[in-house]
Design an enzyme around this catalytic site. Sequence first.
Site, PDB file in Angstrom:
ATOM      1  N   HIS A  36      60.134 -12.275 -91.827  1.00  0.00           N
ATOM      2  CA  HIS A  36      59.764 -11.709 -90.530  1.00  0.00           C
ATOM      3  C   HIS A  36      61.024 -11.311 -89.735  1.00  0.00           C
ATOM      4  O   HIS A  36      61.165 -10.162 -89.306  1.00  0.00           O
ATOM      5  CB  HIS A  36      58.937 -12.726 -89.741  1.00  0.00           C
ATOM      6  CG  HIS A  36      58.539 -12.261 -88.370  1.00  0.00           C
ATOM      7  ND1 HIS A  36      57.293 -11.750 -88.101  1.00  0.00           N
ATOM      8  CD2 HIS A  36      59.217 -12.205 -87.200  1.00  0.00           C
ATOM      9  CE1 HIS A  36      57.221 -11.406 -86.831  1.00  0.00           C
ATOM     10  NE2 HIS A  36      58.382 -11.671 -86.256  1.00  0.00           N
ATOM     11  N   GLU A  37      61.919 -12.267 -89.558  1.00  0.00           N
ATOM     12  CA  GLU A  37      63.116 -11.981 -88.760  1.00  0.00           C
ATOM     13  C   GLU A  37      64.001 -10.943 -89.433  1.00  0.00           C
ATOM     14  O   GLU A  37      64.674 -10.163 -88.755  1.00  0.00           O
ATOM     15  CB  GLU A  37      63.905 -13.261 -88.470  1.00  0.00           C
ATOM     16  CG  GLU A  37      63.141 -14.306 -87.634  1.00  0.00           C
ATOM     17  CD  GLU A  37      62.547 -13.780 -86.338  1.00  0.00           C
ATOM     18  OE1 GLU A  37      63.127 -12.851 -85.737  1.00  0.00           O
ATOM     19  OE2 GLU A  37      61.476 -14.292 -85.937  1.00  0.00           O
ATOM     20  N   HIS A  64      63.032  -7.558 -88.207  1.00  0.00           N
ATOM     21  CA  HIS A  64      63.640  -7.214 -86.914  1.00  0.00           C
ATOM     22  C   HIS A  64      65.097  -6.781 -87.132  1.00  0.00           C
ATOM     23  O   HIS A  64      65.583  -5.826 -86.522  1.00  0.00           O
ATOM     24  CB  HIS A  64      63.630  -8.430 -85.983  1.00  0.00           C
ATOM     25  CG  HIS A  64      62.274  -8.763 -85.406  1.00  0.00           C
ATOM     26  ND1 HIS A  64      61.553  -7.870 -84.648  1.00  0.00           N
ATOM     27  CD2 HIS A  64      61.530  -9.898 -85.450  1.00  0.00           C
ATOM     28  CE1 HIS A  64      60.409  -8.454 -84.249  1.00  0.00           C
ATOM     29  NE2 HIS A  64      60.382  -9.677 -84.732  1.00  0.00           N
ATOM     30  N   GLU A 109      58.025  -5.412 -83.448  1.00  0.00           N
ATOM     31  CA  GLU A 109      57.145  -6.305 -84.193  1.00  0.00           C
ATOM     32  C   GLU A 109      56.503  -5.571 -85.365  1.00  0.00           C
ATOM     33  O   GLU A 109      56.225  -6.180 -86.396  1.00  0.00           O
ATOM     34  CB  GLU A 109      56.092  -6.879 -83.232  1.00  0.00           C
ATOM     35  CG  GLU A 109      55.420  -8.124 -83.725  1.00  0.00           C
ATOM     36  CD  GLU A 109      56.342  -9.332 -83.932  1.00  0.00           C
ATOM     37  OE1 GLU A 109      57.506  -9.309 -83.471  1.00  0.00           O
ATOM     38  OE2 GLU A 109      55.899 -10.291 -84.569  1.00  0.00           O
TER      39      GLU A 109
HETATM   40 ZN    ZN Z   1      58.845 -11.031 -84.305  1.00  0.00          ZN
END
Ligand code: ZN
Length: 504
Positions: free
Chosen positions: A267-268, A271, A297
């Site tokens: 997830h990170e 980003h 996101e």
């Molecule tokens: Zn996030």
Amino acid sequence: MTTTTEKLNELKARLRDVADLNSVGAVLHWDQATYMPPGGAVARGRQMAVVGRIAQELFSDLATGRLLDELRSYEESLPYDSDDASLIRVARRDYEKAVKIPPDFLSAFYEHSATSYQVWTEARPANDFARVRPLLEKTLDMSRRMADFFPGYDHIADPLIDFADYGMKAADVRKVFAELREALVPLVRTITSQEPADDSCLKKHFPEQQQLAFGRKVIERFGYDFSRGRQDKTHHPFETKFSTGDVRITTRIKEDDLGYGFFSTTHESGHALYEQGVNPSFEGTPLNEGTSSGVHESQSRTWENLVSRSRPFWEHFYPQLQAAFPEQLASVPPEAFYRAVNKVQKSLIRTEADEVTYNLHVMIRFELELQMLEGRLEVRDLPEAWHAAYEADLGIVAPSDVDGCMQDVHWFGGHIGGAFQGYTLGNVMSAQFFDAALAAHPEIPSETGRGEFGALHSWLKENIYRHGRKYTASELLNRVTGGGLDIAPYIRYLRGKFGELYSL
Ligand code: ZN
């Protein structure tokens, strides 16, 4: 007489100083959330406040406004999407907001947020809502005051939502959420009435070092550049950017839960791929970051879900994971593992929620924020309201506030208002962007099945990442999809994927 070039250079020099000061603040925050001993909290709050105040004063100085005025005709002479016109346009948008917020208020808010964050890190494990309550009351009060610096709103949350997702209002978000809810609730009901997937294979003992090593290997394959980044551990994972050459992520590990750390890492990394992919010539300007909380996101969820929870992904990586954890996984068939990482269940924790129920968690928080801001819900009643909402929407109640209203950092380190809608807007956009990427590169799933991500990563860089804040979220959507925010691709994706896993 100063020439336009000189004025532009003066503006850029000023904006670079502001960006550098903001990066100093980001380093202080990163340190606070990773390695700082608790004893540093009070001084750190003060340090972050002073840096934030200096950045704010420099940026909102009348001289910035004068330069922006003087450069207006130059901006208008350029194409809308030229780098200079975009720089001036976005800087002006930020400036017009910044001058409305009194510097004293802003530094008090930074200081309060730092204290509140530190207290939350101690009060949460102790399930001590009473300890954070007065701080949260002050946060609510300050969030309302912040909104009131922008009079003329339709809903008091609008200015706060606009900080995170420029151009969106509470009414727009409510409309999208209502449409989604209508599609999601029956889907959740149908799936959770069936035999749940067995995810016990993820709950064995997985030593931390091997978990970290596997996560690193995967995100390196995605294209995360460790020569311009690093990964450390924290309570509540985040990505942070100090410069184009230093985009960091944090993660967390549970040795008895393989998915917990791995999906947080992917997830990170999403980003971070976005931030590492911004045009390097935007360094030192307000264009040098992702364009909105929702678009950001959309990228973390792309890499976490559309990629890392997909069948082709595990076709390639599962044998490697089995090799890293032979004792734990050698006897677990690939299909059982795929079902485990896509288990759908009514659960308590947003960040660990599956793709189908996730947005219900976000909608609960969004509605509670609106109610608090409207004055319909007092902070002291928040724990009960939280439990009631979970009972109503998901049919479960947390045994404590640790996994109730104290589970997310957002209200304890920032505003109440605008903190959560981006997650769901991001899910919706992730499917829209991914569809567009697939249309351009139908080979993406087969590449993923070989552990290669070049076509997807390049497409995202070219169409989304490199633009930074040049385009707003809706402009970006329009450029990429030819339309606006649309839940259809996302619902189609969920129905397709989970229809195959469950009988729908
Ligand atoms: Zn996030």
